[in-house]
Design a protein around this motif. Sequence first.
Motif, PDB file in Angstrom:
ATOM      1  N   ARG A 164      25.963   9.444 -18.693  1.00 19.53           N
ATOM      2  CA  ARG A 164      25.918   8.200 -18.440  1.00 19.53           C
ATOM      3  C   ARG A 164      25.724   8.147 -16.645  1.00 19.53           C
ATOM      4  N   LYS A 165      26.239   9.348 -16.145  1.00 23.36           N
ATOM      5  CA  LYS A 165      25.999   9.587 -14.684  1.00 23.36           C
ATOM      6  C   LYS A 165      24.402   9.414 -14.492  1.00 23.36           C
ATOM      7  N   SER A 166      23.913  10.415 -15.303  1.00 24.52           N
ATOM      8  CA  SER A 166      22.391  10.593 -15.112  1.00 24.52           C
ATOM      9  C   SER A 166      21.379   9.447 -15.185  1.00 24.52           C
ATOM     10  N   ALA A 167      22.075   8.731 -16.428  1.00 24.23           N
ATOM     11  CA  ALA A 167      21.157   7.507 -16.705  1.00 24.23           C
ATOM     12  C   ALA A 167      21.306   6.352 -15.611  1.00 24.23           C
ATOM     13  N   LEU A 168      22.356   6.406 -14.838  1.00 25.24           N
ATOM     14  CA  LEU A 168      22.890   5.538 -13.814  1.00 25.24           C
ATOM     15  C   LEU A 168      21.962   5.747 -12.591  1.00 25.24           C
ATOM     16  N   VAL A 169      22.016   6.993 -12.410  1.00 23.12           N
ATOM     17  CA  VAL A 169      20.985   7.514 -11.019  1.00 23.12           C
ATOM     18  C   VAL A 169      19.720   7.171 -11.517  1.00 23.12           C
ATOM     19  N   LEU A 170      19.054   7.408 -12.644  1.00 21.23           N
ATOM     20  CA  LEU A 170      17.826   7.111 -13.080  1.00 21.23           C
ATOM     21  C   LEU A 170      17.468   5.644 -12.827  1.00 21.23           C
ATOM     22  N   LEU A 171      18.389   4.626 -13.561  1.00 20.20           N
ATOM     23  CA  LEU A 171      18.313   3.406 -13.026  1.00 20.20           C
ATOM     24  C   LEU A 171      18.209   2.811 -11.824  1.00 20.20           C
ATOM     25  N   VAL A 172      19.191   3.481 -10.859  1.00 22.34           N
ATOM     26  CA  VAL A 172      18.940   2.923  -9.466  1.00 22.34           C
ATOM     27  C   VAL A 172      17.610   3.448  -8.882  1.00 22.34           C
ATOM     28  N   ALA A 173      17.214   4.875  -9.391  1.00 22.73           N
ATOM     29  CA  ALA A 173      16.126   5.333  -8.874  1.00 22.73           C
ATOM     30  C   ALA A 173      14.882   4.039  -9.092  1.00 22.73           C
ATOM     31  N   MET A 174      14.886   3.699 -10.169  1.00 23.10           N
ATOM     32  CA  MET A 174      13.749   3.119 -10.784  1.00 23.10           C
ATOM     33  C   MET A 174      13.957   1.513 -10.189  1.00 23.10           C
ATOM     34  N   LEU A 175      15.004   1.182  -9.996  1.00 25.31           N
ATOM     35  CA  LEU A 175      15.161  -0.177  -9.292  1.00 25.31           C
ATOM     36  C   LEU A 175      14.584  -0.161  -7.818  1.00 25.31           C
ATOM     37  N   THR A 176      14.914   0.870  -7.060  1.00 25.99           N
ATOM     38  CA  THR A 176      14.550   1.451  -5.788  1.00 25.99           C
ATOM     39  C   THR A 176      12.835   1.406  -5.668  1.00 25.99           C
ATOM     40  N   LEU A 177      12.434   2.003  -6.610  1.00 26.59           N
ATOM     41  CA  LEU A 177      10.853   2.036  -6.337  1.00 26.59           C
ATOM     42  C   LEU A 177      10.233   1.028  -6.566  1.00 26.59           C
ATOM     43  N   LEU A 178      10.882   0.303  -7.644  1.00 29.34           N
ATOM     44  CA  LEU A 178      10.225  -1.270  -8.006  1.00 29.34           C
ATOM     45  C   LEU A 178      10.297  -2.109  -6.850  1.00 29.34           C
ATOM     46  N   THR A 179      11.607  -2.250  -6.136  1.00 31.26           N
ATOM     47  CA  THR A 179      11.863  -3.108  -4.874  1.00 31.26           C
ATOM     48  C   THR A 179      10.802  -2.574  -3.847  1.00 31.26           C
ATOM     49  N   ALA A 180      10.600  -1.370  -3.719  1.00 30.36           N
ATOM     50  CA  ALA A 180       9.702  -0.895  -2.528  1.00 30.36           C
ATOM     51  C   ALA A 180       8.372  -1.380  -2.922  1.00 30.36           C
ATOM     52  N   ALA A 181       7.914  -1.270  -4.376  1.00 25.49           N
ATOM     53  CA  ALA A 181       6.378  -1.674  -4.615  1.00 25.49           C
ATOM     54  C   ALA A 181       6.349  -3.019  -4.431  1.00 25.49           C
ATOM     55  N   CYS A 182       7.313  -3.819  -4.743  1.00 25.91           N
ATOM     56  CA  CYS A 182       7.052  -5.341  -4.470  1.00 25.91           C
ATOM     57  C   CYS A 182       7.166  -5.641  -3.014  1.00 25.91           C
ATOM     58  N   GLY A 183       7.998  -5.026  -2.201  1.00 26.31           N
ATOM     59  CA  GLY A 183       8.037  -5.099  -0.942  1.00 26.31           C
ATOM     60  C   GLY A 183       6.606  -4.755  -0.284  1.00 26.31           C
ATOM     61  N   ASN A 184       5.985  -3.654  -0.599  1.00 25.65           N
ATOM     62  CA  ASN A 184       4.711  -3.192  -0.039  1.00 25.65           C
ATOM     63  C   ASN A 184       3.771  -4.220  -0.734  1.00 25.65           C
ATOM     64  N   LYS A 185       3.697  -4.731  -1.821  1.00 22.32           N
ATOM     65  CA  LYS A 185       2.891  -5.708  -2.133  1.00 22.32           C
ATOM     66  C   LYS A 185       2.905  -6.945  -1.271  1.00 22.32           C
ATOM     67  N   GLY A 186       4.044  -7.314  -0.863  1.00 19.86           N
ATOM     68  CA  GLY A 186       4.111  -8.436  -0.012  1.00 19.86           C
ATOM     69  C   GLY A 186       3.746  -8.061   1.437  1.00 19.86           C
ATOM     70  N   LYS A 187       3.776  -7.087   1.833  1.00 21.74           N
ATOM     71  CA  LYS A 187       3.462  -6.765   3.130  1.00 21.74           C
ATOM     72  C   LYS A 187       1.925  -6.719   3.245  1.00 21.74           C
ATOM     73  N   ASP A 188       1.228  -6.048   2.138  1.00 20.90           N
ATOM     74  CA  ASP A 188      -0.031  -6.129   2.030  1.00 20.90           C
ATOM     75  C   ASP A 188      -0.903  -7.578   2.105  1.00 20.90           C
ATOM     76  N   THR A 189      -0.147  -8.284   1.250  1.00 20.74           N
ATOM     77  CA  THR A 189      -0.569  -9.920   1.252  1.00 20.74           C
ATOM     78  C   THR A 189      -0.657 -10.329   2.802  1.00 20.74           C
ATOM     79  N   GLU A 190       0.705 -10.227   3.579  1.00 22.96           N
ATOM     80  CA  GLU A 190       0.889 -10.592   4.699  1.00 22.96           C
ATOM     81  C   GLU A 190      -0.186 -10.126   5.799  1.00 22.96           C
ATOM     82  N   LYS A 191      -0.667  -8.703   5.380  1.00 17.25           N
ATOM     83  CA  LYS A 191      -1.646  -8.067   6.367  1.00 17.25           C
ATOM     84  C   LYS A 191      -2.912  -8.937   6.177  1.00 17.25           C
ATOM     85  N   LEU A 192      -3.306  -9.632   5.424  1.00 17.99           N
ATOM     86  CA  LEU A 192      -4.771 -10.348   5.037  1.00 17.99           C
ATOM     87  C   LEU A 192      -4.567 -11.684   6.221  1.00 17.99           C
TER      88      LEU A 192
END
Length: 337
Positions: free
Chosen positions: A5-33
């Motif tokens: 369960r602990k490994s699954a939770l760590v994996l879920l947190v990691a995935m959410l972190t990556l997704l948030t970062a990706a969305c944030g970068n996409k927003g920044k890329d748009t803002e750069k235009l």
Amino acid sequence: MSVRRKSALVLLVAMLTLLTAACGNKGKDTEKLTTVKFSEVIRSIFYAPHYVAMSKGFFEEQGLNVDMNTAQGSDKGAAALIAGTADISMVGPETSIYIYNQKGDKILKVFHQLTSKDGSFLLSREKLDDFKWSDVQGKTIIGWRPGSAPQMVMNSTLIKEQVKDAEVITNIASPAMAGAFTSGQGDFIQLFEPVASTLVKEGKAFYAASLGEAFGPFPETSYVATSDFIEDHPEIIQKFSNAVAEGAQWLTTASNDEIAEALTPFFEGTPEDLIIQSIERYKSQDTWPTNPEMTQAQFDTLQNVLIENGVLKSEEKIANMEEIVDMSFVKNIGKTD
């Protein structure tokens, strides 16, 4: 908590972190235009390199977000520049001459020459197996707004071909021209693609002649901005020119399927075969110059046409082309810092 369960939770947190970062970068890329408010004169495949640059992401690669609207006339596109509701307009370069001679607060400068021929075609109501310009004698032609480039090219062609007594109707708004013709008005009509090919395919008109081929070289469509905007934002003008030039170059090597895919979003309802046919017609008459630079010869031709059509007096000719033309950005296309 179990190890599983602990490994699954760590994996879920990691995935959410990556997704948030990706969305944030996409927003920044748009803002750069950088958003550019752009006004096109009408919607036509005549301006295909521009739509390709938008569809293929060439503007975005240059860091630009093009916010496009359709003015329905060079006069309106010029007015948008002066009012500040557009940063760049695609219009007939004659508008820059008109504005310059008004001696107002704004000067409009041509910085990129998109087309080197007129892009309209003459269609007839009746099928003519061997069209001659004398066939227009005594007939009516649905044409364009007085003082516009296609109207002046038509008039100068009629003068060149010594056609007399042809009545050119110039008071129908461009979006209503095809409808007026199909409802019975006029013996001939002057249209751009893909509307011209659409009427022919529907059996409502017949191809008669290309005004581009009949008249010859003419700097019909340019990208224009106020001298103030060009001075304040030279990097935007350069990036814009780079993207359009890349669009024109892409058209020279792209397949028919690729071209249709790139242009279809801008011409909804137009069959792919008509889009390709329109492109081939424009290519066959060398519509898009490999070097998008307005030359002195083109500028002289433009002013001579304006004088011939009575919209410019001889004493109003602009002696120094650079007063309203800046080709420095075109000359820098393809160069790196």
